[in-house]
Scaffold this motif. Structure first.
Motif, PDB file in Angstrom:
ATOM      1  N   LYS A 329      12.818 -31.697  13.129  1.00 35.35           N
ATOM      2  CA  LYS A 329      13.534 -30.411  11.714  1.00 35.35           C
ATOM      3  C   LYS A 329      12.859 -29.210  11.368  1.00 35.35           C
ATOM      4  CE  LYS A 329      14.000 -32.818   7.543  1.00 35.35           C
ATOM      5  NZ  LYS A 329      13.917 -33.453   6.344  1.00 35.35           N
ATOM      6  N   LYS A 330      11.250 -29.917  11.805  1.00 39.93           N
ATOM      7  CA  LYS A 330       9.876 -28.966  12.360  1.00 39.93           C
ATOM      8  C   LYS A 330      10.899 -27.495  13.166  1.00 39.93           C
ATOM      9  CE  LYS A 330       6.145 -30.860  10.833  1.00 39.93           C
ATOM     10  NZ  LYS A 330       4.710 -31.954  11.158  1.00 39.93           N
ATOM     11  N   ALA A 331      11.383 -27.831  14.310  1.00 41.62           N
ATOM     12  CA  ALA A 331      11.667 -26.921  15.015  1.00 41.62           C
ATOM     13  C   ALA A 331      13.003 -25.958  14.823  1.00 41.62           C
ATOM     14  CB  ALA A 331      11.951 -28.039  16.326  1.00 41.62           C
ATOM     15  N   VAL A 332      14.088 -27.018  13.931  1.00 42.63           N
ATOM     16  CA  VAL A 332      14.975 -25.767  12.965  1.00 42.63           C
ATOM     17  C   VAL A 332      14.156 -25.004  12.062  1.00 42.63           C
ATOM     18  CG1 VAL A 332      17.075 -25.961  11.923  1.00 42.63           C
ATOM     19  CG2 VAL A 332      16.621 -27.322  13.531  1.00 42.63           C
ATOM     20  N   ILE A 333      13.516 -25.141  11.670  1.00 40.87           N
ATOM     21  CA  ILE A 333      12.791 -24.525  10.293  1.00 40.87           C
ATOM     22  C   ILE A 333      11.885 -23.657  10.962  1.00 40.87           C
ATOM     23  CG2 ILE A 333      10.784 -24.447   9.118  1.00 40.87           C
ATOM     24  CD1 ILE A 333      11.887 -27.365   7.894  1.00 40.87           C
ATOM     25  N   ALA A 334      11.522 -23.650  12.317  1.00 45.89           N
ATOM     26  CA  ALA A 334      10.595 -22.403  12.683  1.00 45.89           C
ATOM     27  C   ALA A 334      11.481 -21.060  13.418  1.00 45.89           C
ATOM     28  CB  ALA A 334       9.675 -23.301  14.276  1.00 45.89           C
ATOM     29  N   GLN A 335      12.743 -21.287  13.489  1.00 43.63           N
ATOM     30  CA  GLN A 335      13.089 -20.593  14.364  1.00 43.63           C
ATOM     31  C   GLN A 335      13.933 -19.286  13.483  1.00 43.63           C
ATOM     32  OE1 GLN A 335      16.534 -22.434  16.074  1.00 43.63           O
ATOM     33  NE2 GLN A 335      16.285 -24.092  16.108  1.00 43.63           N
ATOM     34  N   LEU A 336      14.126 -19.402  11.889  1.00 41.68           N
ATOM     35  CA  LEU A 336      14.160 -18.332  11.180  1.00 41.68           C
ATOM     36  C   LEU A 336      13.909 -18.450   9.836  1.00 41.68           C
ATOM     37  CD1 LEU A 336      18.565 -18.438  11.004  1.00 41.68           C
ATOM     38  CD2 LEU A 336      16.386 -16.905  12.518  1.00 41.68           C
ATOM     39  N   GLY A 337      13.461 -17.147   9.230  1.00 39.17           N
ATOM     40  CA  GLY A 337      12.218 -16.880   8.074  1.00 39.17           C
ATOM     41  C   GLY A 337      13.065 -15.602   7.383  1.00 39.17           C
ATOM     42  N   MET A 338      12.740 -15.168   5.754  1.00 39.52           N
ATOM     43  CA  MET A 338      13.486 -14.045   5.400  1.00 39.52           C
ATOM     44  C   MET A 338      12.381 -13.254   4.546  1.00 39.52           C
ATOM     45  SD  MET A 338      16.170 -16.346   3.017  1.00 39.52           S
ATOM     46  CE  MET A 338      14.833 -17.716   2.691  1.00 39.52           C
ATOM     47  N   SER A 339      12.907 -11.963   4.320  1.00 36.00           N
ATOM     48  CA  SER A 339      11.506 -11.559   3.556  1.00 36.00           C
ATOM     49  C   SER A 339      12.839 -11.041   2.352  1.00 36.00           C
ATOM     50  CB  SER A 339      10.740 -10.249   4.215  1.00 36.00           C
ATOM     51  OG  SER A 339      11.720  -9.396   5.030  1.00 36.00           O
ATOM     52  N   ALA A 340      12.107 -10.780   1.216  1.00 36.90           N
ATOM     53  CA  ALA A 340      13.190 -10.392   0.444  1.00 36.90           C
ATOM     54  C   ALA A 340      12.229  -8.895  -0.193  1.00 36.90           C
ATOM     55  CB  ALA A 340      13.845 -11.673  -0.403  1.00 36.90           C
ATOM     56  N   ALA A 341      12.893  -7.791  -1.222  1.00 42.08           N
ATOM     57  CA  ALA A 341      12.945  -6.829  -1.627  1.00 42.08           C
ATOM     58  C   ALA A 341      13.613  -6.782  -2.478  1.00 42.08           C
ATOM     59  CB  ALA A 341      13.112  -5.561  -0.980  1.00 42.08           C
ATOM     60  N   LEU A 342      12.872  -6.773  -4.687  1.00 43.97           N
ATOM     61  CA  LEU A 342      14.100  -6.471  -5.830  1.00 43.97           C
ATOM     62  C   LEU A 342      13.776  -5.129  -6.263  1.00 43.97           C
ATOM     63  CD1 LEU A 342      15.929  -8.111  -7.123  1.00 43.97           C
ATOM     64  CD2 LEU A 342      13.847  -9.384  -8.720  1.00 43.97           C
ATOM     65  N   ILE A 351      18.461  -4.099  -7.308  1.00 42.96           N
ATOM     66  CA  ILE A 351      18.887  -4.572  -6.056  1.00 42.96           C
ATOM     67  C   ILE A 351      18.284  -5.753  -5.541  1.00 42.96           C
ATOM     68  CG2 ILE A 351      19.520  -3.446  -3.979  1.00 42.96           C
ATOM     69  CD1 ILE A 351      20.311  -0.799  -5.573  1.00 42.96           C
ATOM     70  N   LEU A 352      18.382  -7.153  -5.490  1.00 44.76           N
ATOM     71  CA  LEU A 352      18.349  -7.523  -3.823  1.00 44.76           C
ATOM     72  C   LEU A 352      18.323  -7.589  -2.791  1.00 44.76           C
ATOM     73  CD1 LEU A 352      16.620 -10.148  -3.912  1.00 44.76           C
ATOM     74  CD2 LEU A 352      18.446 -11.437  -3.886  1.00 44.76           C
ATOM     75  N   THR A 353      17.483  -7.051  -2.148  1.00 38.47           N
ATOM     76  CA  THR A 353      17.595  -6.331  -0.326  1.00 38.47           C
ATOM     77  C   THR A 353      16.878  -8.418   0.373  1.00 38.47           C
ATOM     78  OG1 THR A 353      17.996  -4.929  -0.418  1.00 38.47           O
ATOM     79  CG2 THR A 353      17.743  -5.168   1.488  1.00 38.47           C
ATOM     80  N   VAL A 354      17.817  -8.991   1.609  1.00 42.24           N
ATOM     81  CA  VAL A 354      16.860  -9.740   2.057  1.00 42.24           C
ATOM     82  C   VAL A 354      17.714  -9.680   3.616  1.00 42.24           C
ATOM     83  CG1 VAL A 354      17.399 -12.663   2.530  1.00 42.24           C
ATOM     84  CG2 VAL A 354      18.007 -11.976  -0.132  1.00 42.24           C
ATOM     85  N   SER A 355      16.485  -9.775   3.794  1.00 44.61           N
ATOM     86  CA  SER A 355      16.195  -9.868   5.614  1.00 44.61           C
ATOM     87  C   SER A 355      16.503 -11.069   5.987  1.00 44.61           C
ATOM     88  CB  SER A 355      15.193  -8.919   5.998  1.00 44.61           C
ATOM     89  OG  SER A 355      15.356  -7.394   5.382  1.00 44.61           O
ATOM     90  N   ILE A 356      17.147 -11.043   7.724  1.00 47.76           N
ATOM     91  CA  ILE A 356      16.664 -12.748   7.956  1.00 47.76           C
ATOM     92  C   ILE A 356      15.529 -12.386   9.556  1.00 47.76           C
ATOM     93  CG2 ILE A 356      17.845 -14.264   9.744  1.00 47.76           C
ATOM     94  CD1 ILE A 356      18.498 -14.365   6.635  1.00 47.76           C
ATOM     95  N   LEU A 357      14.881 -13.512   9.375  1.00 49.05           N
ATOM     96  CA  LEU A 357      14.000 -12.722   9.941  1.00 49.05           C
ATOM     97  C   LEU A 357      13.495 -14.358  11.716  1.00 49.05           C
ATOM     98  CD1 LEU A 357      10.053 -12.421   7.695  1.00 49.05           C
ATOM     99  CD2 LEU A 357      12.307 -10.966   8.915  1.00 49.05           C
TER     100      LEU A 357
END
Length: 656
Positions: A329-342, A351-357
């Protein structure tokens, strides 16, 4: 707090002339002291009791122990009136049969109660009036009916001061004492420290959730005593420690229990910590794998004893199986993140903007992982410190939070686009206002499909993992956003029980893994504070789906849920501080369906029943289960804090 001077005099009046002479010399040995026995003034305030075992020996089956007791300032504690002494022995691994684990055997116990009401001691207790004591058992270990005494085995003596059903007996002058447990493992005929042990888990591991193992019924401060008392022959079958403790915890559905190493961790205090994987037995394994009957061959090949267990279940493989779920589970979680702006708009939409990291924090094109997204869920509200949009339409604003999935089962949802690799959604009009309501905020959860540690395209039967949550803020005015306080509860305390891969609300929601990604504040050392403030997007003052019937507001919900579990007994288990000023910006909270209570009273009564508080709540300005308008008008009229000054360590504190 006890006056040290008065306590010294009270003890000295009861002591011998030898002790008076020692104290008169300011604590030096003096000519009247026993050679080599240090003097020193008796302890004053006693918050902690510390034991030092000086000698333990068994002569022809009769144990004798010498020990010293000091307080937290290393001052001698004189006049202890109550002890319970236990004698136990440890059968080493394999001694009772191939593959069998070591096991404690309970021999005898004796009580020495010198309080005026009882004044009876089974053996002989000597208080040397300088913090040192000795005790000689009167019961011969050879007479034990629970186990056969064997002088060749490691022996254990335990001292405890808990009187069942009461608090520890105080000192003669009335000074109260904390619960204490002293343990010493030794060789019977020489008194040397035992050469082998059975210390598999530390008290500190237990205290991660329980705050203090003293709270676990029998009032001992050391889990090793639990282990050597809950033994075959002393307790009924199924209550042996290795069976009972697993059976009690296995169904709690806490993320921390996904790995055996949440409790069994390498430590100097637990030299045998890896026994769980190194010495598998039917009793221990069956306490978690309760659907298996080893003797009957149900769910597993028949095993009439433990002799063959290690042949298949070698230590490395066992450890891998029982920690792999968390590791994957830790290995999967470490692969992606998010950043967002409102970003608020002139028409009150945002306007909500979500970036995948990626794993390094670099933005990637959301389209490249879209088919692997099980659910990307958002919840938007207004007013971080006291949200004005309800889970359902709030009686105040008439608005419900904006709940919107941007992606579900790999597909973009209505109104969602991908622009420059980012997911974009425009909310409906939000009820912006002045002050706190100038700020809107969005809590975001991401659930990915995976096979093992590899992210894969979603199918109907895909396994999924909740990823790191994100929290975004935006203001209508363009000024800096207001943010809810995070100095009352830090998520690290939640992780102590739930684990650092805790997927909050997974199932009903995408699941939220709380990390530094949601942080917007730092502590005095510059470390990011991970708060629980994003949760108010849904856990609103108006409650959640039950409109207050389940006390769903964040201020109450955590108290209600954890109180039912019976594990949380002290505020300090969760709270690192109380932010009492936060109540200055709160209105009423929904405390039953359609009924509201002023905020301080609502919060307090989520743990305490109104009648237990001891005075009329309405007399202090509270409205209890009134209508929305009435309770909100009175929200800032409560006078509770005129007298009460609660802290996490003493939430009953009163200032006068």
């Amino acid at each position: 707090m006890m006056n040290t001077h008065k306590t010294k005099i009270a003890l000295l009046l009861a002591a011998s002339a030898v002790t008076m002479a020692l104290t008169g010399c300011g604590g030096s040995d003096g000519n009247s002291g026993e050679p080599g026995e240090p003097g020193g003034e008796p302890a004053g305030a006693i918050k902690t009791l510390n034991f030092t075992f000086e000698k333990a020996i068994i002569t022809d089956g009769l144990p004798h122990v010498d020990f010293r007791v000091t307080n937290e300032d290393d001052m001698p504690v004189v006049g202890l009136q109550y002890f319970k002494f236990y004698a136990e022995q440890l059968v080493p691994q394999g001694a009772t049969g191939a593959g069998n684990a070591s096991q404690w055997q309970y021999l005898v116990d004796e009580t020495c109660d010198l309080t005026p009401k009882v004044n009876k001691c089974a053996g002989t207790l000597v208080d040397n009036k300088n913090g040192s004591y000795s005790y000689s058992f009167s019961t011969n270990l050879k007479s034990s009916t629970r186990a056969t005494y064997n002088s060749d085995l490691a022996q254990r003596v335990v001292l405890n001061n808990y009187i069942r059903g009461t608090t520890p007996a105080p000192l003669p002058d009335g000074t109260t004492l904390p619960v204490f447990t002293g343990i010493f493992d030794y060789v019977a005929d020489t008194g040397a420290e035992a050469t082998y042990s059975r210390k598999i888990v530390t008290t500190a591991s237990c205290n991660t959730c329980h705050e203090d193992v003293i709270n676990a019924k029998h009032y001992t401060s050391d889990v090793n005593f639990c282990a050597s008392c809950h033994t075959e022959g002393k307790v009924k079958p199924g209550n042996e420690f290795n069976v009972l403790v697993h059976a009690k915890h296995k169904d709690l559905k806490l993320g921390s229990l996904d790995s055996c190493q949440s409790c069994h961790t390498a430590s100097d205090a637990a030299p045998d910590w890896d026994n769980w994987s190194r010495i598998p037995t039917a009793a221990t394994c069956g306490s978690c794998h309760s659907n298996i009957d080893f003797a009957a061959g149900k769910g597993h090949s028949q095993q009439l004893d433990n002799s063959n267990c290690i042949a298949c279940h070698n230590s490395n493989w066992t450890a891998e199986l029982h920690t792999g779920k968390t590791a994957d589970k830790k290995a999967v979680i470490a692969q992606l993140g998010m950043s967002a702006a409102l970003a608020a708009q002139a028409d009150d939409t945002a306007i909500l903007t979500v970036s995948i990291l990626d794993k390094d924090g670099n933005a990637i094109d959301a389209a490249t992982v879209q088919d692997k997204i099980k659910r990307l869920e958002t919840a938007t509200n207004v007013g971080p410190n006291f949200p004005i949009m309800g889970y359902k339409p709030s009686p105040g604003s008439g608005k419900a939070k904006i709940a919107k999935d941007l992606v579900k089962d790999g597909a973009l949802q209505a109104g969602v686009t991908i622009v420059d690799g980012k997911l974009v959604f425009t909310t409906p009009a939000l009820p912006f206002g002045a002050g706190d309501t100038d700020t809107a905020f969005t809590f975001i959860g991401l659930e990915m499909c995976n096979t093992g540690t590899t992210l894969t395209a979603c199918t109907t039967d895909s396994a999924t993992t909740s990823m790191k949550a994100e929290l975004a803020f935006g203001t209508k005015s363009g000024k800096a956003p207001s943010m809810r306080h995070v100095n009352s509860v830090e998520f690290g305390t939640c992780q102590g029980c739930h684990g650092d891969t805790f997927e909050i609300h997974k199932g009903q929601h995408s699941g939220f893994v709380m990390t530094e990604q949601v942080s917007h504040a730092k502590d005095a050392n510059g470390k990011a504070i991970v708060g629980v403030d994003g949760c108010v997007a849904c856990h609103t003052p108006d409650g959640t789906y039950a409109s207050g019937a389940n006390k769903g507001a964040l201020e109450m919900k955590l108290h209600v849920v954890h109180g039912k579990q019976g594990v949380i007994k002290e505020c300090t288990q969760c709270h690192n501080d109380f932010n009492l000023d936060a109540f200055k910006v709160k209105g009423a909270l929904a405390t039953s369906a359609g009924k509201y209570t002023t905020p301080i009273t609502a919060t307090c009564t989520s743990c305490h029943t109104p009648e237990s508080i001891g005075h009329g709540l309405e007399n202090m300005g509270a409205i209890v289960n009134g209508d929305y308008v009435q309770a909100n008008q009175a929200a800032q009229s409560e006078t509770c804090f005129y007298c009460h000054k609660p802290t996490p360590t003493d939430h009953t504190q009163v200032k006068m």
